[in-house]
Write a protein that holds these residues in place. Structure first.
Motif, PDB file in Angstrom:
ATOM      1  N   GLY A  47      48.410  43.163  22.529  1.00 29.50           N
ATOM      2  CA  GLY A  47      47.503  44.309  22.339  1.00 29.50           C
ATOM      3  C   GLY A  47      46.894  44.787  23.637  1.00 29.50           C
ATOM      4  N   LYS A  48      46.006  43.994  24.203  1.00 31.45           N
ATOM      5  CA  LYS A  48      45.402  44.410  25.487  1.00 31.45           C
ATOM      6  C   LYS A  48      45.112  43.202  26.356  1.00 31.45           C
ATOM      7  CE  LYS A  48      40.632  44.608  23.967  1.00 31.45           C
ATOM      8  NZ  LYS A  48      40.077  44.667  22.733  1.00 31.45           N
ATOM      9  N   ARG A  49      44.854  43.481  27.600  1.00 29.79           N
ATOM     10  CA  ARG A  49      44.583  42.417  28.566  1.00 29.79           C
ATOM     11  C   ARG A  49      43.243  41.765  28.205  1.00 29.79           C
ATOM     12  NH1 ARG A  49      41.577  41.889  32.672  1.00 29.79           N
ATOM     13  NH2 ARG A  49      42.169  41.032  34.691  1.00 29.79           N
ATOM     14  N   PRO A  50      43.247  40.456  27.970  1.00 26.65           N
ATOM     15  CA  PRO A  50      41.981  39.832  27.568  1.00 26.65           C
ATOM     16  C   PRO A  50      40.988  39.779  28.722  1.00 26.65           C
ATOM     17  CG  PRO A  50      43.811  38.246  27.485  1.00 26.65           C
ATOM     18  CD  PRO A  50      44.355  39.507  28.072  1.00 26.65           C
ATOM     19  N   ARG A  51      39.782  40.205  28.457  1.00 29.28           N
ATOM     20  CA  ARG A  51      38.779  40.309  29.526  1.00 29.28           C
ATOM     21  C   ARG A  51      38.251  38.963  29.973  1.00 29.28           C
ATOM     22  NH1 ARG A  51      33.578  43.341  28.462  1.00 29.28           N
ATOM     23  NH2 ARG A  51      32.923  42.654  30.524  1.00 29.28           N
ATOM     24  N   PHE A  52      38.273  37.977  29.070  1.00 31.45           N
ATOM     25  CA  PHE A  52      37.579  36.728  29.408  1.00 31.45           C
ATOM     26  C   PHE A  52      38.223  35.984  30.575  1.00 31.45           C
ATOM     27  CE2 PHE A  52      39.941  33.028  27.832  1.00 31.45           C
ATOM     28  CZ  PHE A  52      40.892  33.618  27.016  1.00 31.45           C
ATOM     29  N   TYR A  53      39.459  36.341  30.905  1.00 34.59           N
ATOM     30  CA  TYR A  53      40.094  35.703  32.061  1.00 34.59           C
ATOM     31  C   TYR A  53      39.355  36.022  33.364  1.00 34.59           C
ATOM     32  CZ  TYR A  53      44.020  33.952  29.468  1.00 34.59           C
ATOM     33  OH  TYR A  53      44.779  33.240  28.594  1.00 34.59           O
ATOM     34  N   ASP A  54      38.702  37.199  33.386  1.00 34.94           N
ATOM     35  CA  ASP A  54      37.973  37.581  34.602  1.00 34.94           C
ATOM     36  C   ASP A  54      36.857  36.588  34.906  1.00 34.94           C
ATOM     37  OD1 ASP A  54      39.605  39.727  34.764  1.00 34.94           O
ATOM     38  OD2 ASP A  54      38.208  41.104  33.773  1.00 34.94           O
ATOM     39  N   ALA A  55      36.392  35.901  33.879  1.00 34.62           N
ATOM     40  CA  ALA A  55      35.302  34.940  34.062  1.00 34.62           C
ATOM     41  C   ALA A  55      35.812  33.618  34.650  1.00 34.62           C
ATOM     42  CB  ALA A  55      34.609  34.694  32.725  1.00 34.62           C
ATOM     43  N   PHE A  56      37.136  33.444  34.657  1.00 37.99           N
ATOM     44  CA  PHE A  56      37.701  32.170  35.127  1.00 37.99           C
ATOM     45  C   PHE A  56      38.765  32.433  36.199  1.00 37.99           C
ATOM     46  CE2 PHE A  56      36.609  31.562  30.561  1.00 37.99           C
ATOM     47  CZ  PHE A  56      35.568  30.665  30.749  1.00 37.99           C
ATOM     48  N   PRO A  57      38.325  32.848  37.385  1.00 37.34           N
ATOM     49  CA  PRO A  57      39.296  33.288  38.398  1.00 37.34           C
ATOM     50  C   PRO A  57      40.337  32.232  38.769  1.00 37.34           C
ATOM     51  CG  PRO A  57      37.047  33.234  39.276  1.00 37.34           C
ATOM     52  CD  PRO A  57      36.928  33.004  37.825  1.00 37.34           C
ATOM     53  N   LEU A  58      40.010  30.951  38.700  1.00 42.88           N
ATOM     54  CA  LEU A  58      40.988  29.935  39.100  1.00 42.88           C
ATOM     55  C   LEU A  58      42.094  29.769  38.055  1.00 42.88           C
ATOM     56  CD1 LEU A  58      38.676  27.163  40.603  1.00 42.88           C
ATOM     57  CD2 LEU A  58      39.836  29.054  41.755  1.00 42.88           C
ATOM     58  N   ALA A  59      41.875  30.346  36.888  1.00 38.99           N
ATOM     59  CA  ALA A  59      42.862  30.195  35.815  1.00 38.99           C
ATOM     60  C   ALA A  59      43.441  31.539  35.376  1.00 38.99           C
ATOM     61  CB  ALA A  59      42.213  29.505  34.615  1.00 38.99           C
TER      62      ALA A  59
END
Ligand code: AMP
Length: 354
Positions: A47-59
């Motif tokens: 569907g869309k790029r999940p935003r919560f990844y932005d909170a975990f830059p190392l992952a």
């Protein structure tokens, strides 16, 4: 099932592997571990790029591939191969794509996909484990035979959804959903341990098997709603009369360790399961989990096997009380990447991918 030949010919063209998985379940750990081992990473998002990844830059994966639905991943196989992707399966990836479709995906995938045939069918899973010499909860053949507390589960891993307890035939009929395949096991009373193993066909040191070595990377226990907190409202019996039945939906995980005297048995079980898998289907590779209950007689009963990374490993991104004794900071996600890297260096990718 994609043939070994097809995968081998795809791998011939691979030089700079990208580790890809679906953005869910244990993907943060998989991407983090892949990056630690120097791989590029690709997140497949629905569907869309999940935003919560932005909170975990190392992952956060280096790139995203956005698809409309899980089914669309199949159509993107050529694109993923062009990007030199190796997929790492996890519970949500396989469950939502469907084991049959996953088996046919024309993308090199970590582990041996033959295991799916033995895992998804509960009868075959029982044959595999019991013929390996592992203790399982007794099987109750027919609902009419329920003469003690039992645990009823449907086919397919759905994070515990739908499973229920019945103490007699009437309670079984009350909860069973029509038209779904199920299995009935005796209800085992004890304490649960979800043991995270890793089998490497390439390793030449450590806890040696006929071929390769077995590692233990951690143990967790699952948090389940609503069974875990129901006691606060009163006894299960009293609640049943109010129409409130326990459910077993996994919501999170907690770290645990086994008493040390149980470790030899834990390793023996892992070993038996792997050795038998070699005889049955060429061997399960990489991470797997035995879901166990230890009784007050200190006996293990294995109620299920999961033949890929389980979400309980997310507890141990920085290592566990077990993996710290092999290599500090080793997560299951990183261990997968390490195995792919090792295989690549030895020219043996086809031994760990399928
Ligand atoms: P599952 O549906 O197999 O993932 O199991 C969901 C929950 O039911 C877990 O908390 C398990 O501990 C529990 N469970 C599964 N099988 C049994 C069993 N035979 N006896 C007791 N508890 C079980």
């Amino acid at each position: 099932m994609v043939s070994r030949k097809t995968i081998a010919s795809i791998l011939d063209g691979y030089e700079d592997i990208v580790i890809a998985t679906v953005c869910s379940h244990s993907s943060l750990q998989i991407f983090h571990g892949a990056r630690q081992e120097g791989f590029r990473t690709l997140g497949i998002a629905i569907g869309k790029r999940p935003r919560f990844y932005d909170a975990f830059p190392l992952a956060r994966p280096d790139e995203f591939l956005i698809v409309d639905s899980y089914a669309d991943i199949l159509d993107q196989a050529d694109d993923l191969v062009a990007r030199q992707a190796v997929t790492v399966p996890h519970g949500s990836f396989v469950e939502y794509l469907g084991a049959d479709v996953f088996a046919k995906l024309r993308i090199p995938t970590f582990g041996n996909r033959e295991v799916l045939r033995w895992e998804t069918d509960r009868e075959k899973q029982r044959d595999w484990l019991t013929s390996a010499g592992v203790n399982m909860p007794a099987k109750i053949e027919r609902p009419q035979d329920i003469d003690r507390p039992v645990f009823v589960k449907y086919y397919g891993a759905k994070g515990g959804r739908g499973s229920f307890i019945a103490k007699n035939h009437a309670e079984f009929k009350e909860s069973i959903r029509p038209g779904m395949k199920y299995a009935i096991q005796e209800y085992v009373v004890g304490t649960r341990y979800y043991i995270h193993y890793f089998y490497s066909p390439l390793a030449t040191a450590g806890y040696r098997l006929t071929r390769g070595s077995l590692e233990m990377l951690g143990i967790d226990r699952r948090d389940e709603a609503n069974i875990d907190e129901m006691y606060k409202l009163g006894s299960q019996e009293a609640l049943r009369h109010m129409g409130l039945l326990p459910t077993f939906v996994v919501t999170g995980n907690m770290p645990v360790v086994l008493r040390e005297s149980l470790l030899p048995k834990a390793f023996e079980m892992g070993e038996q399961v792997i050795e038998r898998s070699m005889e049955l289907f060429g061997g399960m590779i990489g991470p797997f989990c035995l879901e166990t209950i230890v009784t007050d007689m200190l006996e293990f009963k294995v109620f299920e096997i999961s033949s890929r990374i389980v979400a309980g490993t997310n507890l141990f991104i920085a290592g566990s009380p077990y993996s710290d004794l092999t290599e500090p900071g080793m997560s299951t996600g990183r261990r997968i990447a390490r195995e792919i890297r090792l295989a690549q260096k030895q020219g043996r990718l086809a031994d760990v991918l399928s």
